[in-house]
Design a protein around this motif. Structure first.
Motif, PDB file in Angstrom:
ATOM      1  N   UNK A 163      57.723  75.631  58.849  1.00  0.00           N
ATOM      2  CA  UNK A 163      58.115  75.274  60.172  1.00  0.00           C
ATOM      3  C   UNK A 163      59.085  73.947  59.976  1.00  0.00           C
ATOM      4  N   UNK A 164      59.960  73.830  61.151  1.00  0.00           N
ATOM      5  CA  UNK A 164      60.491  72.107  61.051  1.00  0.00           C
ATOM      6  C   UNK A 164      59.305  71.392  61.587  1.00  0.00           C
ATOM      7  N   UNK A 165      59.219  70.019  61.089  1.00  0.00           N
ATOM      8  CA  UNK A 165      58.119  69.279  61.688  1.00  0.00           C
ATOM      9  C   UNK A 165      58.272  69.039  63.071  1.00  0.00           C
ATOM     10  N   UNK A 166      59.436  69.233  63.718  1.00  0.00           N
ATOM     11  CA  UNK A 166      59.263  69.144  65.083  1.00  0.00           C
ATOM     12  C   UNK A 166      58.929  70.143  65.764  1.00  0.00           C
ATOM     13  N   UNK A 189      43.319  75.069  60.767  1.00  0.00           N
ATOM     14  CA  UNK A 189      43.171  75.107  59.468  1.00  0.00           C
ATOM     15  C   UNK A 189      44.172  74.603  58.354  1.00  0.00           C
ATOM     16  N   UNK A 190      45.512  74.735  58.592  1.00  0.00           N
ATOM     17  CA  UNK A 190      46.419  74.204  57.905  1.00  0.00           C
ATOM     18  C   UNK A 190      46.567  72.842  57.852  1.00  0.00           C
ATOM     19  N   UNK A 191      46.308  72.091  59.286  1.00  0.00           N
ATOM     20  CA  UNK A 191      46.257  70.842  59.388  1.00  0.00           C
ATOM     21  C   UNK A 191      45.210  70.072  58.644  1.00  0.00           C
ATOM     22  N   UNK A 192      44.078  70.855  58.718  1.00  0.00           N
ATOM     23  CA  UNK A 192      42.490  70.297  57.956  1.00  0.00           C
ATOM     24  C   UNK A 192      43.056  70.339  56.436  1.00  0.00           C
ATOM     25  N   UNK A 193      43.796  71.401  55.779  1.00  0.00           N
ATOM     26  CA  UNK A 193      44.007  71.330  54.565  1.00  0.00           C
ATOM     27  C   UNK A 193      44.899  70.344  53.999  1.00  0.00           C
ATOM     28  N   UNK A 194      46.036  70.155  54.958  1.00  0.00           N
ATOM     29  CA  UNK A 194      47.006  69.126  54.626  1.00  0.00           C
ATOM     30  C   UNK A 194      46.600  67.797  54.901  1.00  0.00           C
ATOM     31  N   UNK A 218      53.668  67.756  55.698  1.00  0.00           N
ATOM     32  CA  UNK A 218      53.161  68.959  54.577  1.00  0.00           C
ATOM     33  C   UNK A 218      52.835  70.089  55.069  1.00  0.00           C
ATOM     34  N   UNK A 219      51.993  70.017  56.340  1.00  0.00           N
ATOM     35  CA  UNK A 219      51.714  71.152  56.989  1.00  0.00           C
ATOM     36  C   UNK A 219      53.023  72.113  57.359  1.00  0.00           C
TER      37      UNK A 219
END
Length: 78
Positions: A62-65, A44-49, A55-56
């Motif tokens: 969280x750290x992007x990695x 859901x967060x990836x979809x919204x972002x 951004x997610x």
């Protein structure tokens, strides 16, 4: 109507899970619950972002990695 809180939903489902086990003992519940909650959260967060990992990751705290590792674990990216 009172909105249902996520914690209440999780608690209710865990109570059902434990009741359905009967006299059997549960195994690896922590990992089971984390995986069950984590994948839809990431989806859901990836979809919204708009699939913007930076951004997610920021939205999730969280750290992007770390986000990328979790997306790979759940087979949400290749």
């Amino acid at each position: 109507m009172k909105p249902t809180h996520i914690a209440d939903c999780v608690r209710s489902n865990l109570e059902t899970y434990l009741r359905d086990l009967g006299s059997s003992e549960p195994h690896s519940m922590y990992g089971m619950v984390v995986a069950a909650v984590e994948k839809p959260l990431l989806e859901l967060v990836m979809q919204r972002a708009d699939n913007n990992q930076s951004k997610a990751a920021q939205w999730l705290g969280l750290n992007r990695n770390t986000l990328r590792k979790k997306l790979l674990e759940h087979k949400l990216i290749h």
